[in-house]
Design a protein around this motif. Sequence first.
Motif, mmCIF file in Angstrom:
data_model
loop_
_atom_site.group_PDB
_atom_site.id
_atom_site.type_symbol
_atom_site.label_atom_id
_atom_site.label_comp_id
_atom_site.label_asym_id
_atom_site.label_seq_id
_atom_site.Cartn_x
_atom_site.Cartn_y
_atom_site.Cartn_z
ATOM 1 N N THR A 166 41.745 35.449 49.597
ATOM 2 C CA THR A 166 40.829 36.565 49.347
ATOM 3 C C THR A 166 41.420 37.547 48.342
ATOM 4 N N GLN A 167 42.728 37.581 48.238
ATOM 5 C CA GLN A 167 43.359 38.368 47.173
ATOM 6 C C GLN A 167 43.462 37.556 45.891
ATOM 7 N N PHE A 168 43.915 36.320 46.022
ATOM 8 C CA PHE A 168 44.228 35.562 44.816
ATOM 9 C C PHE A 168 43.001 35.085 44.054
ATOM 10 N N ALA A 169 41.877 34.957 44.720
ATOM 11 C CA ALA A 169 40.646 34.687 43.977
ATOM 12 C C ALA A 169 40.394 35.838 43.011
ATOM 13 N N GLY A 170 40.630 37.074 43.485
ATOM 14 C CA GLY A 170 40.462 38.240 42.626
ATOM 15 C C GLY A 170 41.497 38.298 41.527
ATOM 16 N N GLU A 171 42.746 37.924 41.844
ATOM 17 C CA GLU A 171 43.799 37.943 40.830
ATOM 18 C C GLU A 171 43.516 36.910 39.735
ATOM 19 N N ILE A 172 43.040 35.746 40.145
ATOM 20 C CA ILE A 172 42.687 34.727 39.164
ATOM 21 C C ILE A 172 41.508 35.191 38.314
ATOM 22 N N PHE A 173 40.534 35.822 38.971
ATOM 23 C CA PHE A 173 39.378 36.346 38.244
ATOM 24 C C PHE A 173 39.842 37.357 37.191
ATOM 25 N N LYS A 174 40.720 38.265 37.579
ATOM 26 C CA LYS A 174 41.238 39.269 36.646
ATOM 27 C C LYS A 174 41.915 38.605 35.444
ATOM 28 N N ALA A 175 42.745 37.601 35.736
ATOM 29 C CA ALA A 175 43.479 36.925 34.667
ATOM 30 C C ALA A 175 42.542 36.175 33.727
ATOM 31 N N ARG A 176 41.563 35.490 34.313
ATOM 32 C CA ARG A 176 40.646 34.688 33.500
ATOM 33 C C ARG A 176 39.665 35.553 32.720
ATOM 34 N N ALA A 177 39.195 36.650 33.333
ATOM 35 C CA ALA A 177 38.189 37.498 32.686
ATOM 36 C C ALA A 177 38.817 38.569 31.796
ATOM 37 N N GLY A 178 40.124 38.784 31.947
ATOM 38 C CA GLY A 178 40.789 39.809 31.147
ATOM 39 C C GLY A 178 40.386 41.213 31.546
ATOM 40 N N VAL A 179 40.291 41.444 32.858
ATOM 41 C CA VAL A 179 39.884 42.767 33.346
ATOM 42 C C VAL A 179 40.965 43.333 34.267
ATOM 43 N N ASN A 180 40.918 44.646 34.455
ATOM 44 C CA ASN A 180 41.872 45.333 35.315
ATOM 45 C C ASN A 180 41.148 45.886 36.533
ATOM 46 N N MET A 181 41.385 45.257 37.694
ATOM 47 C CA MET A 181 40.836 45.740 38.952
ATOM 48 C C MET A 181 41.988 45.872 39.939
ATOM 49 N N VAL A 182 41.828 46.722 40.942
ATOM 50 C CA VAL A 182 42.906 47.002 41.883
ATOM 51 C C VAL A 182 42.606 46.354 43.234
ATOM 52 N N HIS A 183 43.575 45.587 43.756
ATOM 53 C CA HIS A 183 43.402 44.978 45.075
ATOM 54 C C HIS A 183 43.778 45.966 46.161
ATOM 55 N N VAL A 184 42.895 46.097 47.174
ATOM 56 C CA VAL A 184 43.157 46.957 48.329
ATOM 57 C C VAL A 184 43.275 46.040 49.543
#
Length: 324
Positions: A166-184
């Motif tokens: 549930t965290q790493f799906a977001g981390e992969i999304f950030k890396a692939r999309a080139g966006v900066n989001m914060v995991h809580v």
Amino acid sequence: MSRFSLNVVRSIFLLFVLLLASGGASAQKDWPTKPIRIIVPYAPGGIADTVARIIAPMFQDALNQTVIIESKTGASGTVGTAFVAKSPPDGYTLLLGLAAPQTLSQHLGKIEYDGVKDFAPITLINTNPLVLLVNPSLPINSVADLIKYAKANPGKLNFSGAGGLTQFAGEIFKARAGVNMVHVPYRGGAPAVTAAVAGEAQLTFANYSDAIPWIESGKLRPLAVTSASRFPLAPKIPAISETLSGFAVDGWSGLFAPAGTPPEIVNRLASIVREGFKNPELRKRMESIGAIPGGDTPEEFRVFVKAESIKWGNFVAQTGIKGD
């Protein structure tokens, strides 16, 4: 020592070895003679606990023995997983293993087990995608919208998760999309989804089972599933890969025993699951929580688990991402 004496010693030794072997074979033949425990490394009420309770009756019916579901939580699933790795390989302590603690966690830091080497894989129980959900207050209706919004607001979007996939799906999304989001981080999948509903986080990557009630109530908006293609149980929800080609993160759970568990026991357990999933009612129960039943052979599952571990190891090495 005379040749006669040597022959006597050798004969006694051979007899001793044969007695040990026959005793072990007899023990395996008589198994199980006491209750079996399935350890769930996450808290009761989540998808892992639910899946364990769906499959437990298969073993109770086939083996005529009590099956106990026991939660051992902590450290994103690694506490319960380590417990089984260190348990006697006698077929009485099994693990409902999940993707992250089994194949991802060891690449993020030091843990007390090897998710591949320290276990005897039995069978894949189910696969399930995660769902990317956003709070309806956001002007976002698609993955493309999310990427555009995140790029216009770097670091201002929070996504909730419970560690692991549930965290790493977001981390992969950030890396692939080139966006900066914060995991809580939150202590479980359900609290993480509730946080997105409450607006504590603007979006979340959740197990499909955790997402279902919030999607149906309209309190969270589903943008996409994380599987490589659309999920058969929710075909109207796009896949992230339709916008970010090649994106694929699948949740799964499987049954494991400690390494060294006799193959006869491993194969018997696997065959019980395969036969169990031929029951339409049982398949329907799995599908009702957004999970597609598995039931492969121990060798097929071994290959799958090893490939998953290699995939995550490569990703962590390439990105330098660390877990919370």
